[in-house]
Motif scaffolding. Sequence first.
Motif, PDB file in Angstrom:
ATOM      1  N   GLY A 119       3.840  -4.930  14.618  1.00  0.00           N
ATOM      2  CA  GLY A 119       2.520  -4.343  14.670  1.00  0.00           C
ATOM      3  C   GLY A 119       1.999  -4.299  16.095  1.00  0.00           C
ATOM      4  O   GLY A 119       2.760  -4.330  17.069  1.00  0.00           O
ATOM      5  N   SER A 120       0.703  -4.248  16.245  1.00  0.00           N
ATOM      6  CA  SER A 120       0.103  -4.203  17.576  1.00  0.00           C
ATOM      7  C   SER A 120       0.088  -5.590  18.196  1.00  0.00           C
ATOM      8  O   SER A 120       0.257  -6.612  17.513  1.00  0.00           O
ATOM      9  CB  SER A 120      -1.321  -3.645  17.493  1.00  0.00           C
ATOM     10  N   LEU A 121      -0.111  -5.642  19.505  1.00  0.00           N
ATOM     11  CA  LEU A 121      -0.173  -6.910  20.213  1.00  0.00           C
ATOM     12  C   LEU A 121      -1.320  -7.769  19.697  1.00  0.00           C
ATOM     13  O   LEU A 121      -2.400  -7.269  19.393  1.00  0.00           O
ATOM     14  CB  LEU A 121      -0.344  -6.672  21.712  1.00  0.00           C
ATOM     15  N   GLY A 122      -1.080  -9.062  19.588  1.00  0.00           N
ATOM     16  CA  GLY A 122      -2.114  -9.980  19.129  1.00  0.00           C
ATOM     17  C   GLY A 122      -1.887 -11.370  19.696  1.00  0.00           C
ATOM     18  O   GLY A 122      -0.802 -11.698  20.199  1.00  0.00           O
ATOM     19  N   PHE A 141       4.040  -9.862  19.853  1.00  0.00           N
ATOM     20  CA  PHE A 141       4.267  -9.041  18.669  1.00  0.00           C
ATOM     21  C   PHE A 141       4.662  -9.924  17.489  1.00  0.00           C
ATOM     22  O   PHE A 141       5.294 -10.966  17.666  1.00  0.00           O
ATOM     23  CB  PHE A 141       5.377  -8.006  18.922  1.00  0.00           C
ATOM     24  N   GLU A 144       5.508  -7.467  10.678  1.00  0.00           N
ATOM     25  CA  GLU A 144       4.594  -7.478   9.542  1.00  0.00           C
ATOM     26  C   GLU A 144       5.302  -7.686   8.210  1.00  0.00           C
ATOM     27  O   GLU A 144       4.655  -7.701   7.171  1.00  0.00           O
ATOM     28  CB  GLU A 144       3.793  -6.175   9.511  1.00  0.00           C
ATOM     29  N   PRO A 259       1.957   1.963  12.569  1.00  0.00           N
ATOM     30  CA  PRO A 259       2.011   2.711  13.819  1.00  0.00           C
ATOM     31  C   PRO A 259       2.888   2.015  14.848  1.00  0.00           C
ATOM     32  O   PRO A 259       2.859   0.788  14.973  1.00  0.00           O
ATOM     33  CB  PRO A 259       0.542   2.759  14.275  1.00  0.00           C
ATOM     34  N   GLU A 260       3.670   2.801  15.578  1.00  0.00           N
ATOM     35  CA  GLU A 260       4.555   2.246  16.583  1.00  0.00           C
ATOM     36  C   GLU A 260       3.796   2.135  17.889  1.00  0.00           C
ATOM     37  O   GLU A 260       3.495   3.115  18.537  1.00  0.00           O
ATOM     38  CB  GLU A 260       5.789   3.133  16.745  1.00  0.00           C
ATOM     39  N   THR A 261       3.472   0.888  18.270  1.00  0.00           N
ATOM     40  CA  THR A 261       2.678   0.642  19.480  1.00  0.00           C
ATOM     41  C   THR A 261       3.451  -0.303  20.382  1.00  0.00           C
ATOM     42  O   THR A 261       3.015  -1.407  20.655  1.00  0.00           O
ATOM     43  CB  THR A 261       1.320   0.022  19.113  1.00  0.00           C
ATOM     44  N   VAL A 263       4.675  -1.790  23.674  1.00  0.00           N
ATOM     45  CA  VAL A 263       4.208  -1.861  25.054  1.00  0.00           C
ATOM     46  C   VAL A 263       5.027  -2.921  25.771  1.00  0.00           C
ATOM     47  O   VAL A 263       5.084  -4.067  25.337  1.00  0.00           O
ATOM     48  CB  VAL A 263       2.711  -2.236  25.130  1.00  0.00           C
ATOM     49  N   ARG A 496      -6.876  -5.679   6.354  1.00  0.00           N
ATOM     50  CA  ARG A 496      -5.700  -5.637   7.210  1.00  0.00           C
ATOM     51  C   ARG A 496      -4.923  -6.949   7.133  1.00  0.00           C
ATOM     52  O   ARG A 496      -3.691  -6.961   7.102  1.00  0.00           O
ATOM     53  CB  ARG A 496      -6.132  -5.345   8.643  1.00  0.00           C
TER      54      ARG A 496
END
Length: 835
Positions: A119-122, A141, A144, A259-261, A263, A496
């Motif tokens: 998923g997105s950075l967290g 990352f 999920e 979504p492919e995020t 980075v 989410r």
Amino acid sequence: MATAAESGARTWPGSGSPRLGSPAGSPVLGISGRARPGSGPERTGRAIGSVAPGHSFRKVTLTKPTFCHLCSDFIWGLAGFLCDVCNFMSHEKCLKQVKTPCTSIAPSLVRVPVAHCFGSLGLYKRKFCVVCRKSLEVPAFRCEVCELHVHPDCVPFACSDCRQCHQDGQHDYDTYHHHWREGNLPSGARCEVCRKTCGSSDVLAGVRCEWCGVQAHSVCSTALTPECTFGRLRSMVLPPSCVRLLSRNFSKMHCFRIPETMVLELGDGDDGLDGSAAVGTGREVSAATESTKQTLKIFDGNDSMRKNQFRLVTVSRLARNEEVMEAALRAYYINEDPKDFQLQALPLTLLSGNAQALGKAGTTEEETSKDSGPGDSVPEAWVIRSLPRTQEILKIYPDWLKVGVAYVSIRVNSQSTARSVVQEVLPLFGRQVEDQERFQLIEVLMSSRQVQRTVLVDEEPLLDRLRDIRQHTKLPPDCCPLLVFVNPKSGGLKGRELLCSFRKLLNPHQVFELTNGGPLPGFHLFSQVPCFRVLVCGGDGTVGWVLAALEETRRHLACPEPSVAILPLGTGNDLGRVLRWGAGYSGEDPFSVLVSVDEADAVLMDRWTILLDAHEIDSTENNVVETEPPKIVQMNNYCGIGIDAELSLDFHQAREEEPGKFTSRFHNKGVYVRVGLQKISHSRSLHKEIRLQVEQQEVELPSIEGLIFINIPSWGSGADLWGSDSDSRFEKPRIDDGLLEVVGVTGVVHMGQVQGGLRSGIRIAQGSYFRVTLLKATPVQVDGEPWIQAPGHMIISATAPKVHMLRKAKQKPRKAGAIRDTRVDTLPAPEGNPL
């Protein structure tokens, strides 16, 4: 059969062993288990042979408190044993018990590669990266599906060992084995075998099965039966063998609509050890601050150069070529003999993007050392090249063949072809007497985000037939999988979080995000499941959305009447209250939620059809008569005409204008109160603007401002609008009696008194067929969805079939830790209708 590349970053073969579970024992090739000679001033003691899978342990002097990655205990004394490649730290006494493979050979031990879904950075506190085994102190990352945690610069080296959640091509299953994931266990985790604490907040230690949730020490896990029965939730999990995907070369993140995020960020190095590494995207970096150190850019082949992705290594300016090579190989988690590789200098002109010259770049190390020195202000760039060989080692996996080895290694030369390889490996798999034309060779390219397979031969005479036979996998007889719909826009950010939790606890193919495609994809996937249930995570509007989609697809489902449970995430959640699921989700353990769904009781609920047929209306702009087409809506909870619909409409318009502010129930209810206060002095005299017929009989209306038809005994966030007093004129309301109750309210003050429990509404009628005539445009709302209805007729009848709902059992479920079933007996033989 399949042949696999080691990872997406390197594609040359030969860094593993031919036997799963014994990576150091290759009697033919002997290519693993070799420790490289020590180099650099910080190496102390002798190099330790790799007694664990693929590790290169060496004795190091400890300068700070350190814990063992196997037993998680403190390492007393000044010496420990560190793997040069993956940073695995161990006691000397624990070396012989290490079973966790090194990052360098982990891809070669994966029998069925499955890409991760990052998923997105967290920010993940007190978690560790599974690649470099270091703490996640920066945004990272998380997969999920299997909750694998990695640094951004470690993503390319994450092993493609995510949970196998679907049938990949022609794979066949008899039993399911535990899918162990190392580390990042809860602080109170206890070993299933020795019952001692197996989690650690200091290092990556302990293992957990991704399916059944069994937790154990790495050493203790070998004492458990390898078969997994999916634990307490086994009857709700959709077995992986029951899901078959037609396409194989696609991103699994696209399959789950994630979504492919991706980075990649430039790091600042390691913890000071010689050969520290970072990753970059082609940006220039300053030279090392220390005069005795230099920073080098290392590219891993042409593909890495085309993408302008490199890793940084910091070495001494006086380092020999062999030491630089070792640091470069460690940066890419390559645990092979440095003599098989060379470093070629990359001219600075190629860093500007001259892709056509990439294949021609480079000279030998001796030549480039004359042209560039350690005093250059710009870090040097080098590319790792594999030295030319007359023979290569190829690993061949048996794929769906049921044999006792994970793969075999063979030597190939320039005369070898795909057909000759098949002929050579079949006897090694014990299939020498079979028709060789039935088999083909598939090239497998593994990366952390996608696994690609390419058939190397065109002929497929008998394999297609086998695929058709094996695709009809059946559900176990006691399996009733749960189809989960989550609306992430409901309940603030809790939707989410629940989406990720349910993907972890169940098969992610049975968890759907409603904002991507709605409920129809989920019902399509489950169309051939003979028995399943549904969990809707959202508000009453979301529940109505799913029930409407179920009504549309009912005739196409093998299970036309699945029972529906609710996890309330909305503002009012009246249906969730009636079915005992509570006033709203407040952070309960998702595992306990699923257990409650499994133990819930099935009940029936009426659904009502509302026909809206407007009269002819005059168009003020064109001076012509227009006819508004009739429309039909379904009602589950209640239908309001007048003041309550007007309040709902004002709230809806406010949310449409500033949706970002409506992220909590407390704020939403505050807006309702504010809108209601503005309507206190409002007077509409609704009883003069509408006519009501019940069962073909005219009903005289009292002086009211709102008329409400209620199907469930909860309205306006839990208020009892009908009241509990007995009345000989009417039957006691039930949600499955085929009757609607009609109640009137005199205004906003009356509605507030009802919600405060001080009064009830004005009982008007009870019946199964209603006809309402609107004499002028009037606000109308059905299950919280408001609009302005033009003059005309509204017909409400019980023509929609009853739906099966799940009502939470009265008994309080036991704690999550107490109800986990960790039996590891064999799964029952598959039966039932195929998916």
